[in-house]
Motif scaffolding. Structure first.
Motif, PDB file in Angstrom:
ATOM      1  N   GLY A 139     -15.737  67.506  68.030  1.00 14.29           N
ATOM      2  CA  GLY A 139     -16.715  66.487  68.414  1.00 14.29           C
ATOM      3  C   GLY A 139     -16.336  65.917  69.769  1.00 14.29           C
ATOM      4  O   GLY A 139     -15.829  66.621  70.636  1.00 14.29           O
ATOM      5  N   ARG A 140     -16.550  64.629  69.931  1.00 15.43           N
ATOM      6  CA  ARG A 140     -16.272  64.007  71.224  1.00 15.43           C
ATOM      7  C   ARG A 140     -14.774  63.815  71.429  1.00 15.43           C
ATOM      8  O   ARG A 140     -14.060  63.401  70.536  1.00 15.43           O
ATOM      9  N   GLN A 141     -14.331  64.120  72.652  1.00 14.08           N
ATOM     10  CA  GLN A 141     -12.937  63.886  72.998  1.00 14.08           C
ATOM     11  C   GLN A 141     -12.742  62.395  73.254  1.00 14.08           C
ATOM     12  O   GLN A 141     -13.650  61.722  73.722  1.00 14.08           O
ATOM     13  N   LEU A 142     -11.559  61.904  72.924  1.00 17.20           N
ATOM     14  CA  LEU A 142     -11.330  60.467  73.054  1.00 17.20           C
ATOM     15  C   LEU A 142      -9.893  60.185  73.453  1.00 17.20           C
ATOM     16  O   LEU A 142      -9.022  61.034  73.339  1.00 17.20           O
ATOM     17  N   PHE A 143      -9.706  58.986  73.951  1.00 16.11           N
ATOM     18  CA  PHE A 143      -8.362  58.500  74.271  1.00 16.11           C
ATOM     19  C   PHE A 143      -7.965  57.480  73.217  1.00 16.11           C
ATOM     20  O   PHE A 143      -8.762  56.619  72.850  1.00 16.11           O
ATOM     21  N   ARG A 144      -6.731  57.602  72.736  1.00 15.34           N
ATOM     22  CA  ARG A 144      -6.207  56.671  71.747  1.00 15.34           C
ATOM     23  C   ARG A 144      -4.878  56.139  72.259  1.00 15.34           C
ATOM     24  O   ARG A 144      -4.069  56.872  72.808  1.00 15.34           O
ATOM     25  N   GLN A 145      -4.668  54.855  72.047  1.00 15.32           N
ATOM     26  CA  GLN A 145      -3.420  54.252  72.482  1.00 15.32           C
ATOM     27  C   GLN A 145      -2.319  54.611  71.493  1.00 15.32           C
ATOM     28  O   GLN A 145      -2.436  54.374  70.295  1.00 15.32           O
ATOM     29  N   GLN A 146      -1.257  55.191  72.044  1.00 11.83           N
ATOM     30  CA  GLN A 146      -0.087  55.538  71.242  1.00 11.83           C
ATOM     31  C   GLN A 146       1.111  54.895  71.921  1.00 11.83           C
ATOM     32  O   GLN A 146       1.593  55.379  72.936  1.00 11.83           O
ATOM     33  N   GLY A 147       1.541  53.790  71.370  1.00 11.71           N
ATOM     34  CA  GLY A 147       2.618  53.020  71.997  1.00 11.71           C
ATOM     35  C   GLY A 147       2.101  52.357  73.260  1.00 11.71           C
ATOM     36  O   GLY A 147       1.132  51.624  73.229  1.00 11.71           O
ATOM     37  N   GLU A 148       2.743  52.652  74.373  1.00  9.73           N
ATOM     38  CA  GLU A 148       2.370  52.046  75.657  1.00  9.73           C
ATOM     39  C   GLU A 148       1.360  52.879  76.427  1.00  9.73           C
ATOM     40  O   GLU A 148       0.871  52.455  77.456  1.00  9.73           O
ATOM     41  N   ARG A 149       1.065  54.099  75.956  1.00 12.36           N
ATOM     42  CA  ARG A 149       0.223  55.015  76.716  1.00 12.36           C
ATOM     43  C   ARG A 149      -1.074  55.341  75.988  1.00 12.36           C
ATOM     44  O   ARG A 149      -1.158  55.255  74.772  1.00 12.36           O
ATOM     45  N   TRP A 150      -2.060  55.762  76.775  1.00 15.45           N
ATOM     46  CA  TRP A 150      -3.314  56.272  76.238  1.00 15.45           C
ATOM     47  C   TRP A 150      -3.254  57.790  76.308  1.00 15.45           C
ATOM     48  O   TRP A 150      -2.931  58.364  77.349  1.00 15.45           O
ATOM     49  N   VAL A 151      -3.548  58.451  75.195  1.00 16.98           N
ATOM     50  CA  VAL A 151      -3.426  59.904  75.092  1.00 16.98           C
ATOM     51  C   VAL A 151      -4.788  60.494  74.751  1.00 16.98           C
ATOM     52  O   VAL A 151      -5.515  59.970  73.905  1.00 16.98           O
ATOM     53  N   LEU A 152      -5.126  61.607  75.408  1.00 19.73           N
ATOM     54  CA  LEU A 152      -6.382  62.310  75.133  1.00 19.73           C
ATOM     55  C   LEU A 152      -6.232  63.106  73.846  1.00 19.73           C
ATOM     56  O   LEU A 152      -5.336  63.935  73.717  1.00 19.73           O
ATOM     57  N   LEU A 153      -7.118  62.847  72.884  1.00 22.70           N
ATOM     58  CA  LEU A 153      -7.146  63.626  71.642  1.00 22.70           C
ATOM     59  C   LEU A 153      -8.293  64.617  71.765  1.00 22.70           C
ATOM     60  O   LEU A 153      -9.437  64.238  71.998  1.00 22.70           O
ATOM     61  N   HIS A 154      -7.951  65.883  71.626  1.00 27.51           N
ATOM     62  CA  HIS A 154      -8.939  66.940  71.800  1.00 27.51           C
ATOM     63  C   HIS A 154      -8.512  68.166  71.011  1.00 27.51           C
ATOM     64  O   HIS A 154      -7.371  68.267  70.547  1.00 27.51           O
ATOM     65  N   ASP A 155      -9.436  69.116  70.867  1.00 29.80           N
ATOM     66  CA  ASP A 155      -9.112  70.383  70.243  1.00 29.80           C
ATOM     67  C   ASP A 155      -8.483  71.264  71.313  1.00 29.80           C
ATOM     68  O   ASP A 155      -9.074  71.479  72.367  1.00 29.80           O
ATOM     69  N   SER A 156      -7.301  71.753  71.071  1.00 22.78           N
ATOM     70  CA  SER A 156      -6.587  72.518  72.088  1.00 22.78           C
ATOM     71  C   SER A 156      -7.001  73.987  72.123  1.00 22.78           C
ATOM     72  O   SER A 156      -6.420  74.770  72.846  1.00 22.78           O
TER      73      SER A 156
END
Length: 169
Positions: free
Chosen positions: A59-76
């Motif tokens: 579906g839609r790719q998104l950024f999620r905060q993990q600790g101090e950073r924002w990480v792109l969650l996507h299908d690799s």
């Protein structure tokens, strides 16, 4: 197939990331309760995520905060940086290229933020300086008048304050 994609720039500031995503054309949206109710892939999205207009198998790719950073969650599973044809869009760029472009936009947005903060700091320091000068001026005039002087104030070409004190006997 799995992939690990590292960015040179950690996405640490939400407002700067949001600006960089807007500049990159990713159409970011902060996930709120209202947004969450209108999305079909609700089970993968959490409150506070930043959705993009990029889509993959999940579906839609998104950024999620993990600790101090924002990480792109996507299908690799982007076979050779080409997503399967049914999801393909001529404007779609691979995740690696997207993150490289986003990293550049983030750096620019971060520099703009630093310049804005520096300008605010300069404005605060200038205001404090003006207040200090005015306080000294008022104090000097009050002291001179208490000692019986008449005060004539003028400004020099350089913007300096000149006080001329006179007393008649």
């Amino acid at each position: 197939m799995s992939a690990v994609i590292k960015t040179a720039t950690p996405f640490a500031l939400e407002s700067v990331l949001f600006t960089a995503l807007e500049v990159s054309g990713a159409d970011p949206k902060k996930v709120t309760n209202t947004v969450l109710q209108g999305i079909s892939q609700r089970n993968q999205i959490e409150l506070g995520d930043i959705l993009t207009n990029r889509k993959d198998y999940n579906g839609r790719q998104l950024f999620r905060q993990q600790g101090e950073r924002w990480v792109l969650l996507h299908d690799s599973d982007e076979l050779g940086a080409n997503i399967v044809s049914q999801l393909a869009d001529r404007r779609y760029t691979g995740v690696k290229q997207f993150l490289a472009q986003l990293s550049l936009a983030y750096d620019i947005a971060y520099q703009q933020l630093l310049e804005q903060l520096a300008e605010q700091e300069r404005a605060i320091l200038e205001e404090e300086r003006k207040n200090r000068v005015e306080a000294i001026r008022q104090q000097s005039i009050a002291k001179a008048k208490s000692q019986g002087y008449s005060v004539k104030e003028s400004r020099t070409a350089k913007g300096q304050i000149q006080l001329v004190l006179t007393r008649t006997v």
